[in-house]
Write a protein that holds these residues in place. Structure first.
Motif, short mmCIF file in Angstrom:
data_model
loop_
_atom_site.label_atom_id
_atom_site.label_comp_id
_atom_site.label_asym_id
_atom_site.label_seq_id
_atom_site.Cartn_x
_atom_site.Cartn_y
_atom_site.Cartn_z
N UNK A 40 30.46 43.40 -14.53
CA UNK A 40 30.80 43.18 -16.21
C UNK A 40 29.87 44.31 -16.84
N UNK A 41 30.61 44.38 -17.62
CA UNK A 41 29.78 45.88 -18.07
C UNK A 41 29.32 44.64 -19.51
N UNK A 42 28.12 45.26 -20.21
CA UNK A 42 27.47 44.63 -20.91
C UNK A 42 27.33 45.99 -22.17
N UNK A 43 26.87 44.31 -23.13
CA UNK A 43 27.16 45.36 -24.98
C UNK A 43 25.30 46.06 -25.14
N UNK A 44 25.34 46.78 -25.85
CA UNK A 44 24.22 48.14 -27.02
C UNK A 44 23.08 47.43 -26.81
N UNK A 45 22.74 45.84 -26.92
CA UNK A 45 21.77 45.51 -27.21
C UNK A 45 21.11 44.43 -25.90
N UNK A 46 21.29 44.85 -25.05
CA UNK A 46 20.80 44.15 -23.53
C UNK A 46 19.98 44.92 -23.22
N UNK A 47 18.45 44.48 -23.27
CA UNK A 47 17.01 45.23 -23.21
C UNK A 47 16.92 46.42 -22.00
N UNK A 48 16.30 47.38 -21.95
CA UNK A 48 16.61 48.00 -20.68
C UNK A 48 14.70 49.21 -20.98
N UNK A 49 14.36 48.45 -19.76
CA UNK A 49 13.02 49.20 -19.36
C UNK A 49 13.23 50.12 -18.23
N UNK A 50 12.55 51.13 -18.82
CA UNK A 50 12.51 53.16 -18.49
C UNK A 50 10.76 52.79 -18.42
N UNK A 51 10.55 53.61 -17.11
CA UNK A 51 9.28 54.43 -16.60
C UNK A 51 8.98 55.36 -16.13
N UNK A 52 8.12 56.11 -16.31
CA UNK A 52 8.40 56.91 -15.43
C UNK A 52 7.87 58.05 -16.41
N UNK A 53 7.62 58.90 -16.18
CA UNK A 53 8.44 60.36 -15.19
C UNK A 53 7.86 60.02 -13.78
N UNK A 54 8.49 59.99 -12.49
CA UNK A 54 7.65 60.19 -10.99
C UNK A 54 8.00 61.80 -11.14
#
Length: 71
Positions: A40-54
């Protein structure tokens, strides 16, 4: 994160040296992964982690790859 919660993971590639993708682009990649996984979709309050660039090479091309996942 609650027990049993499914998380999405995505990679985003841009040509080497190009600007970092926007947070919106990372969230779009997560949303597309959730759709592929039939989550199911989640709202934009869900935290995301971004790593990189590789730095990666694919078929003779030089890329910067970012990995993003839900938290």
């Amino acid at each position: 994160m609650g027990a049993g919660r499914s998380l999405a993971l995505a990679t985003v590639r841009v040509p080497r040296g190009k600007p970092r993708p926007s947070d919106e682009e990372f969230r779009k990649a997560i949303a597309e992964d959730r759709q592929r996984l039939r989550l199911p979709p989640v709202d934009n309050t869900t935290e995301v982690v971004v790593v990189g660039p590789y730095r990666i090479f694919v078929d003779g091309q030089d890329w910067d790859e970012y990995v993003v996942w839900e938290f």
